[in-house]
Design a protein around this motif. Structure first.
Motif, PDB file in Angstrom:
ATOM      1  N   THR A   1       0.980  -1.270   0.104  1.00 28.79           N
ATOM      2  CA  THR A   1       0.069   0.029   0.015  1.00 28.79           C
ATOM      3  C   THR A   1       0.940   1.330  -0.001  1.00 28.79           C
ATOM      4  O   THR A   1       0.524   2.122  -0.705  1.00 28.79           O
ATOM      5  N   ARG A   2       1.771   1.312   0.869  1.00 36.82           N
ATOM      6  CA  ARG A   2       2.929   2.562   0.952  1.00 36.82           C
ATOM      7  C   ARG A   2       3.381   2.775  -0.465  1.00 36.82           C
ATOM      8  O   ARG A   2       3.721   3.657  -1.081  1.00 36.82           O
ATOM      9  N   ARG A   3       4.045   1.374  -0.804  1.00 36.67           N
ATOM     10  CA  ARG A   3       4.675   1.526  -2.314  1.00 36.67           C
ATOM     11  C   ARG A   3       3.690   2.099  -3.584  1.00 36.67           C
ATOM     12  O   ARG A   3       4.015   2.856  -4.451  1.00 36.67           O
ATOM     13  N   ASN A   4       2.622   1.636  -3.163  1.00 40.07           N
ATOM     14  CA  ASN A   4       1.433   2.278  -4.641  1.00 40.07           C
ATOM     15  C   ASN A   4       1.120   3.826  -4.287  1.00 40.07           C
ATOM     16  O   ASN A   4       1.241   4.345  -5.238  1.00 40.07           O
ATOM     17  N   ALA A   5       1.001   4.081  -3.034  1.00 37.67           N
ATOM     18  CA  ALA A   5       0.946   5.558  -2.601  1.00 37.67           C
ATOM     19  C   ALA A   5       2.082   6.296  -3.102  1.00 37.67           C
ATOM     20  O   ALA A   5       1.962   7.420  -3.773  1.00 37.67           O
ATOM     21  N   LYS A   6       3.375   5.740  -2.740  1.00 40.27           N
ATOM     22  CA  LYS A   6       4.470   6.642  -3.492  1.00 40.27           C
ATOM     23  C   LYS A   6       4.586   6.664  -4.658  1.00 40.27           C
ATOM     24  O   LYS A   6       4.909   7.603  -5.543  1.00 40.27           O
ATOM     25  N   MET A   7       4.116   5.610  -5.494  1.00 41.00           N
ATOM     26  CA  MET A   7       4.320   5.649  -6.909  1.00 41.00           C
ATOM     27  C   MET A   7       3.237   6.473  -7.460  1.00 41.00           C
ATOM     28  O   MET A   7       3.472   7.221  -8.473  1.00 41.00           O
ATOM     29  N   LEU A   8       2.059   6.512  -7.078  1.00 45.45           N
ATOM     30  CA  LEU A   8       0.828   7.725  -7.239  1.00 45.45           C
ATOM     31  C   LEU A   8       1.454   9.081  -7.166  1.00 45.45           C
ATOM     32  O   LEU A   8       1.299   9.983  -8.109  1.00 45.45           O
ATOM     33  N   GLN A   9       2.125   9.274  -5.993  1.00 41.28           N
ATOM     34  CA  GLN A   9       2.662  10.640  -5.472  1.00 41.28           C
ATOM     35  C   GLN A   9       3.518  11.150  -6.684  1.00 41.28           C
ATOM     36  O   GLN A   9       3.722  12.320  -6.634  1.00 41.28           O
ATOM     37  N   HIS A  10       4.313  10.369  -7.264  1.00 40.29           N
ATOM     38  CA  HIS A  10       5.204  10.723  -8.481  1.00 40.29           C
ATOM     39  C   HIS A  10       4.600  11.086  -9.744  1.00 40.29           C
ATOM     40  O   HIS A  10       5.429  11.516 -10.550  1.00 40.29           O
ATOM     41  N   LEU A  11       3.459  10.784  -9.883  1.00 39.60           N
ATOM     42  CA  LEU A  11       2.795  11.076 -11.199  1.00 39.60           C
ATOM     43  C   LEU A  11       2.240  12.548 -11.061  1.00 39.60           C
ATOM     44  O   LEU A  11       2.227  13.133 -10.136  1.00 39.60           O
ATOM     45  N   SER A  12       2.220  13.054 -12.254  1.00 32.37           N
ATOM     46  CA  SER A  12       1.836  14.346 -12.570  1.00 32.37           C
ATOM     47  C   SER A  12       0.326  14.557 -12.254  1.00 32.37           C
ATOM     48  O   SER A  12      -0.247  13.573 -12.456  1.00 32.37           O
ATOM     49  N   ASP A  13      -0.017  15.804 -11.983  1.00 29.54           N
ATOM     50  CA  ASP A  13      -1.566  16.377 -11.715  1.00 29.54           C
ATOM     51  C   ASP A  13      -2.266  15.545 -13.063  1.00 29.54           C
ATOM     52  O   ASP A  13      -3.538  15.000 -12.912  1.00 29.54           O
ATOM     53  N   ALA A  14      -1.772  15.807 -14.307  1.00 32.65           N
ATOM     54  CA  ALA A  14      -2.413  15.399 -15.513  1.00 32.65           C
ATOM     55  C   ALA A  14      -2.558  13.929 -15.490  1.00 32.65           C
ATOM     56  O   ALA A  14      -3.779  13.273 -15.966  1.00 32.65           O
ATOM     57  N   GLN A  15      -1.636  13.167 -15.115  1.00 32.07           N
ATOM     58  CA  GLN A  15      -1.734  11.640 -15.035  1.00 32.07           C
ATOM     59  C   GLN A  15      -2.618  11.272 -14.166  1.00 32.07           C
ATOM     60  O   GLN A  15      -3.456  10.215 -14.428  1.00 32.07           O
ATOM     61  N   LEU A  16      -2.718  11.944 -12.937  1.00 30.34           N
ATOM     62  CA  LEU A  16      -3.591  11.484 -11.970  1.00 30.34           C
ATOM     63  C   LEU A  16      -5.061  11.565 -12.340  1.00 30.34           C
ATOM     64  O   LEU A  16      -5.864  10.839 -12.209  1.00 30.34           O
ATOM     65  N   GLU A  17      -5.169  12.835 -13.107  1.00 26.51           N
ATOM     66  CA  GLU A  17      -6.724  13.241 -13.597  1.00 26.51           C
ATOM     67  C   GLU A  17      -6.929  12.209 -14.768  1.00 26.51           C
ATOM     68  O   GLU A  17      -7.973  11.654 -14.917  1.00 26.51           O
ATOM     69  N   ASP A  18      -5.924  11.650 -15.423  1.00 26.67           N
ATOM     70  CA  ASP A  18      -6.339  10.669 -16.336  1.00 26.67           C
ATOM     71  C   ASP A  18      -6.704   9.163 -15.772  1.00 26.67           C
ATOM     72  O   ASP A  18      -7.695   8.544 -16.518  1.00 26.67           O
ATOM     73  N   ILE A  19      -6.479   9.051 -14.707  1.00 23.19           N
ATOM     74  CA  ILE A  19      -6.998   7.715 -13.924  1.00 23.19           C
ATOM     75  C   ILE A  19      -7.847   8.006 -12.880  1.00 23.19           C
ATOM     76  O   ILE A  19      -8.469   7.268 -12.143  1.00 23.19           O
ATOM     77  N   GLY A  20      -8.468   9.349 -12.877  1.00 20.91           N
ATOM     78  CA  GLY A  20      -9.674   9.610 -12.046  1.00 20.91           C
ATOM     79  C   GLY A  20      -9.360  10.159 -10.737  1.00 20.91           C
ATOM     80  O   GLY A  20     -10.195  10.010  -9.839  1.00 20.91           O
TER      81      GLY A  20
END
Length: 51
Positions: free
Chosen positions: A22-41
């Motif tokens: 879970t921590r690994r997933n959160a860290k991975m998501l944290q490194h994405l840009s705002d646009a990339q995060l928006e792409d996955i909702g």
């Protein structure tokens, strides 16, 4: 008695693995840009709220 202790230990190990993933997933998501995060909702604030 021995079998139930083993089950407790196995459950604790499984919980630690899940927490680590879970921590690994959160860290991975944290490194994405705002646009990339928006792409996955997701929004940046959602990353730690979800995890």
């Amino acid at each position: 008695m021995r079998k139930s202790f083993a089950n407790v230990v196995l459950a604790a190990v499984a919980a630690m693995r899940t927490k680590r993933q879970t921590r690994r997933n959160a860290k991975m998501l944290q490194h994405l840009s705002d646009a990339q995060l928006e792409d996955i909702g997701l929004k940046r604030a959602d990353v730690w709220h979800l995890y």
